[in-house]
Design a protein around this motif. Sequence first.
Motif, short mmCIF file in Angstrom:
data_model
loop_
_atom_site.label_atom_id
_atom_site.label_comp_id
_atom_site.label_asym_id
_atom_site.label_seq_id
_atom_site.Cartn_x
_atom_site.Cartn_y
_atom_site.Cartn_z
N ALA A 11 -11.75 9.83 4.32
CA ALA A 11 -10.42 9.98 3.73
C ALA A 11 -9.76 8.62 3.56
N ALA A 12 -9.94 7.73 4.53
CA ALA A 12 -9.35 6.39 4.44
C ALA A 12 -9.95 5.61 3.26
N LEU A 13 -11.26 5.68 3.10
CA LEU A 13 -11.91 5.00 1.97
C LEU A 13 -11.45 5.57 0.64
N ALA A 14 -11.29 6.88 0.58
CA ALA A 14 -10.83 7.51 -0.66
C ALA A 14 -9.42 7.04 -1.00
N TRP A 15 -8.54 6.96 0.00
CA TRP A 15 -7.17 6.50 -0.23
C TRP A 15 -7.18 5.05 -0.70
N ALA A 16 -7.95 4.22 -0.03
CA ALA A 16 -8.00 2.80 -0.38
C ALA A 16 -8.56 2.59 -1.79
N THR A 17 -9.55 3.39 -2.16
CA THR A 17 -10.13 3.28 -3.50
C THR A 17 -9.10 3.65 -4.56
N ARG A 18 -8.37 4.74 -4.34
CA ARG A 18 -7.33 5.14 -5.30
C ARG A 18 -6.23 4.09 -5.39
N ALA A 19 -5.95 3.42 -4.26
CA ALA A 19 -4.89 2.41 -4.25
C ALA A 19 -5.36 1.08 -4.84
N GLY A 20 -6.64 0.96 -5.16
CA GLY A 20 -7.16 -0.27 -5.73
C GLY A 20 -7.37 -1.39 -4.73
N ALA A 21 -7.53 -1.05 -3.46
CA ALA A 21 -7.70 -2.07 -2.41
C ALA A 21 -9.11 -2.65 -2.45
N GLY A 22 -9.19 -3.95 -2.18
CA GLY A 22 -10.50 -4.61 -2.11
C GLY A 22 -11.08 -4.60 -0.72
N THR A 23 -10.23 -4.55 0.29
CA THR A 23 -10.67 -4.48 1.67
C THR A 23 -9.88 -3.38 2.38
N VAL A 24 -10.46 -2.90 3.48
CA VAL A 24 -9.83 -1.81 4.23
C VAL A 24 -9.79 -2.20 5.70
N HIS A 25 -8.64 -1.95 6.33
CA HIS A 25 -8.49 -2.17 7.76
C HIS A 25 -8.06 -0.85 8.40
N LEU A 26 -8.84 -0.39 9.37
CA LEU A 26 -8.54 0.85 10.07
C LEU A 26 -8.04 0.54 11.47
N ILE A 27 -6.97 1.19 11.86
CA ILE A 27 -6.38 1.00 13.18
C ILE A 27 -6.42 2.33 13.92
N THR A 28 -6.90 2.30 15.15
CA THR A 28 -7.00 3.52 15.93
C THR A 28 -6.89 3.20 17.42
N GLU A 29 -6.53 4.21 18.18
CA GLU A 29 -6.46 4.05 19.63
C GLU A 29 -7.66 4.69 20.33
N SER A 30 -8.54 5.31 19.57
CA SER A 30 -9.75 5.91 20.15
C SER A 30 -10.82 6.00 19.07
N GLY A 31 -12.07 6.04 19.50
CA GLY A 31 -13.17 6.20 18.56
C GLY A 31 -13.46 4.99 17.71
N SER A 32 -12.93 3.82 18.09
CA SER A 32 -13.11 2.63 17.23
C SER A 32 -14.56 2.20 17.15
N GLY A 33 -15.33 2.40 18.22
CA GLY A 33 -16.74 1.99 18.21
C GLY A 33 -17.57 2.79 17.22
N VAL A 34 -17.34 4.11 17.16
CA VAL A 34 -18.05 4.96 16.20
C VAL A 34 -17.63 4.59 14.78
N THR A 47 -1.05 -5.02 20.22
CA THR A 47 -2.11 -5.96 19.88
C THR A 47 -3.28 -5.25 19.22
N LEU A 48 -3.82 -5.85 18.16
CA LEU A 48 -4.99 -5.31 17.48
C LEU A 48 -6.23 -6.10 17.91
N LEU A 49 -7.21 -5.38 18.46
CA LEU A 49 -8.45 -6.00 18.91
C LEU A 49 -9.60 -5.55 18.01
N PRO A 50 -10.43 -6.48 17.55
CA PRO A 50 -11.54 -6.07 16.67
C PRO A 50 -12.52 -5.17 17.41
N ALA A 51 -12.92 -4.10 16.75
CA ALA A 51 -13.84 -3.13 17.37
C ALA A 51 -15.28 -3.53 17.10
N LEU A 52 -16.14 -3.25 18.05
CA LEU A 52 -17.57 -3.50 17.92
C LEU A 52 -18.29 -2.18 17.72
#
Length: 342
Positions: free
Chosen positions: A70-93, A114-119
Motif C-alpha cells: 500500500a505504501a509503494l502504491a501511494w508513493a507511485t501515485r504521488a510521483g515519488a522517486g524514493t520511499v521512506h517507511l517509519i514504523t515502531e514494529s516489524g522494521s526488520g521484515v 529518533t529515526l534509526l535505520p532498520a536492518l
Amino acid sequence: MPGEPPVADAAAASARRARLLGLKLRALVRDHLRDQSVGEAVGFAPGAALLHGDAAWILLDERPTHRLGAALAWATRAGAGTVHLITESGSGVLARRAAEFTTPIGVWHADERTLLPALPEPFLTEPPAPAEHMSFRELITAGGADPIEEHGVLAGDVRGLEVCRVVDDPVSGEPRLEVGIGAHDRDAFAMMHGGVATAESLARVVAMVEQQRRLDAPPHPFNRLARERLLRWHLVREPSLIGAVTLEPVPPPVPRLNMKDSVPCVAAGTDEQGASVVAVCSVGVDLDVIPFAADARLQAETRADVSGDVRLVVVTPERDRVKVTEQLAGLLRRPCELTTHG
C-alpha cells in the motif's frame, strides 16, 4: 457527545487518531531532516503520509509488515522517486522485503523522536513440531484430513481449511488432537467428546467440510474461509496449471496469526524445466501480495534443497487481478509471473 451513535463515535475517534499520526509524522521527518519546511501530512490508513521534495515519507500504524504494498502504491501515485517507511514494529521484515524492489526504499524504526535505520531481519529457523505431536499424523490421515505442519504446529486441513490441530493440554501438558474450525469450535467439540478425538469423529467433520468446499457448492461459511488455501489445494493437485510438475504446501514467511484472516499462502516445487518454483496464492484484492510473494521466494532460497533461480508465480482468481498488483510486480528486481485460476 451523549446519545451520539457508536458509528459516529468510531468515526470521530478514527479522525482524531489520523490527525495525531499526521502531526507525529511531520514532527519525525522535520526533526530527522532538520528542515522546518516539511509540509502537512495527508491520510494514509492506517497511518499518515507526506511528500517532501521527491521523497515519500509514510508512517505505518497497525500491522506495518502488511503495508509495504500500500505504501509503494501511494508513493507511485504521488510521483515519488524514493520511499521512506517509519514504523515502531516489524522494521526488520519490512527492510528485508523492501530490498527486493527497484524503487529506493528506506525503512526506519521510530524510537520516540529518533529515526534509526532498520536492518533486514533474517528468516527465523522455526523448530519442527514436537515428536509427540507428529505421532498424530496417522490419526489425522485416517480421519481423511491432510496433515499440514507450519511453524512448529501440526494441523489437519480439508481442501485448505483447518479442521483439527495438535495442542498440549493446559492441565496435564499431554498432547491431544483437537477437532474443529477455530479455537471456539475446537473447545465445543472437546466438551462434547470428552477431549478425545478419534478417526471416526474427525471423519464426520471432514465429510461435512468436504461437501461445502466444492466449486459448485452454495455459499457457506466453510467455503468462505481460507479461500486462498483452497486455491492452493487445487494447484497442489494439478500443478500443471502453472507449468509445474510438483507442488506441496510450505509455511509462509511469517506465521499466520489467525486462521480466519485472509492472508496469502505458499506452495513450492519444481517446474517442467526442473527449476524450483514458488507459487503464492491470494484471494481478494491484497495490495501486499507482491511484497509477501517476494519474501516467500527469499525464504525458499534459504532451503538446502533449493539451488539456482527460483521462479515466482502469484496466482489469484481472475476477478482479483487488478492493475495495481501488476504495477507492483513490475517494480520487483526479479521477474514475477501473475496468473489466474478459478
